[in-house]
Design a protein around this motif. Sequence first.
Motif, PDB file in Angstrom:
ATOM      1  N   GLU A  48      16.159 -32.391  57.315  1.00 50.64           N
ATOM      2  CA  GLU A  48      15.313 -33.046  56.313  1.00 50.64           C
ATOM      3  C   GLU A  48      16.011 -33.046  54.953  1.00 50.64           C
ATOM      4  N   ARG A  49      16.642 -31.954  54.601  1.00 45.44           N
ATOM      5  CA  ARG A  49      17.342 -31.886  53.313  1.00 45.44           C
ATOM      6  C   ARG A  49      18.520 -32.850  53.276  1.00 45.44           C
ATOM      7  N   ILE A  50      19.237 -32.960  54.378  1.00 44.83           N
ATOM      8  CA  ILE A  50      20.367 -33.899  54.452  1.00 44.83           C
ATOM      9  C   ILE A  50      19.860 -35.331  54.278  1.00 44.83           C
ATOM     10  N   GLU A  51      18.742 -35.648  54.938  1.00 42.09           N
ATOM     11  CA  GLU A  51      18.170 -36.989  54.811  1.00 42.09           C
ATOM     12  C   GLU A  51      17.783 -37.288  53.367  1.00 42.09           C
ATOM     13  N   ARG A  52      17.173 -36.306  52.673  1.00 40.35           N
ATOM     14  CA  ARG A  52      16.790 -36.512  51.271  1.00 40.35           C
ATOM     15  C   ARG A  52      18.031 -36.701  50.398  1.00 40.35           C
ATOM     16  N   LEU A  53      19.084 -35.942  50.691  1.00 38.67           N
ATOM     17  CA  LEU A  53      20.330 -36.113  49.923  1.00 38.67           C
ATOM     18  C   LEU A  53      20.918 -37.497  50.159  1.00 38.67           C
ATOM     19  N   ASP A  54      20.958 -37.916  51.420  1.00 37.64           N
ATOM     20  CA  ASP A  54      21.509 -39.234  51.752  1.00 37.64           C
ATOM     21  C   ASP A  54      20.702 -40.359  51.111  1.00 37.64           C
ATOM     22  N   ASN A  56      19.189 -40.129  48.285  1.00 39.27           N
ATOM     23  CA  ASN A  56      19.156 -39.879  46.838  1.00 39.27           C
ATOM     24  C   ASN A  56      17.739 -39.625  46.329  1.00 39.27           C
ATOM     25  N   SER A  57      16.933 -38.943  47.132  1.00 41.28           N
ATOM     26  CA  SER A  57      15.558 -38.677  46.724  1.00 41.28           C
ATOM     27  C   SER A  57      15.338 -37.209  46.329  1.00 41.28           C
ATOM     28  N   THR A  58      16.424 -36.541  46.006  1.00 42.67           N
ATOM     29  CA  THR A  58      16.325 -35.153  45.564  1.00 42.67           C
ATOM     30  C   THR A  58      17.401 -34.883  44.527  1.00 42.67           C
ATOM     31  N   GLU A  59      17.178 -33.875  43.713  1.00 48.53           N
ATOM     32  CA  GLU A  59      18.176 -33.505  42.705  1.00 48.53           C
ATOM     33  C   GLU A  59      19.115 -32.461  43.280  1.00 48.53           C
ATOM     34  N   CYS A  60      20.355 -32.507  42.847  1.00 42.18           N
ATOM     35  CA  CYS A  60      21.338 -31.505  43.258  1.00 42.18           C
ATOM     36  C   CYS A  60      21.668 -30.610  42.066  1.00 42.18           C
ATOM     37  N   HIS A  61      21.803 -29.333  42.342  1.00 44.47           N
ATOM     38  CA  HIS A  61      22.175 -28.358  41.322  1.00 44.47           C
ATOM     39  C   HIS A  61      23.273 -27.473  41.894  1.00 44.47           C
ATOM     40  N   SER A  62      24.218 -27.105  41.061  1.00 46.29           N
ATOM     41  CA  SER A  62      25.284 -26.230  41.536  1.00 46.29           C
ATOM     42  C   SER A  62      24.715 -24.853  41.842  1.00 46.29           C
ATOM     43  N   ALA A  63      25.345 -24.160  42.765  1.00 47.67           N
ATOM     44  CA  ALA A  63      24.889 -22.811  43.125  1.00 47.67           C
ATOM     45  C   ALA A  63      24.917 -21.899  41.911  1.00 47.67           C
ATOM     46  N   SER A  64      25.938 -22.026  41.073  1.00 41.37           N
ATOM     47  CA  SER A  64      26.022 -21.146  39.900  1.00 41.37           C
ATOM     48  C   SER A  64      24.847 -21.387  38.956  1.00 41.37           C
ATOM     49  N   ASP A  65      24.404 -22.646  38.800  1.00 39.56           N
ATOM     50  CA  ASP A  65      23.239 -22.935  37.961  1.00 39.56           C
ATOM     51  C   ASP A  65      21.962 -22.335  38.563  1.00 39.56           C
ATOM     52  N   VAL A  66      21.827 -22.448  39.868  1.00 41.84           N
ATOM     53  CA  VAL A  66      20.645 -21.917  40.541  1.00 41.84           C
ATOM     54  C   VAL A  66      20.594 -20.399  40.394  1.00 41.84           C
ATOM     55  N   PHE A  67      21.728 -19.736  40.651  1.00 42.14           N
ATOM     56  CA  PHE A  67      21.745 -18.273  40.555  1.00 42.14           C
ATOM     57  C   PHE A  67      21.549 -17.804  39.118  1.00 42.14           C
ATOM     58  N   GLN A  68      22.059 -18.557  38.161  1.00 48.83           N
ATOM     59  CA  GLN A  68      21.849 -18.206  36.759  1.00 48.83           C
ATOM     60  C   GLN A  68      20.369 -18.294  36.412  1.00 48.83           C
TER      61      GLN A  68
END
Length: 76
Positions: A48-54, A56-68
């Motif tokens: 489901e997440r791959i489909e949303r990425l394909d 373009n119906s979701t936002e992407c954030h870098s792992a470093s931003d998420v962990f911060q």
Amino acid sequence: MATLSELENEVLRLPKDQRVSLIHRILEKSELPENSDVKNLWNAEILERIERLDANSTECHSASDVFQAIDEQFAQ
């Protein structure tokens, strides 16, 4: 062989993304035998997440931003 304390100190000197990767690898090796229901649910979530990425119906954030952001929440 290094002591647990020495290993911990070495791990803490790694960049954050490498520490997370190492923790993930250790947890994978430490997990109990797989529960097929849980595995199937995770596989469905991944697809489901791959489909949303394909789509373009979701936002992407870098792992470093998420962990911060997580670190900042726990610091409060």
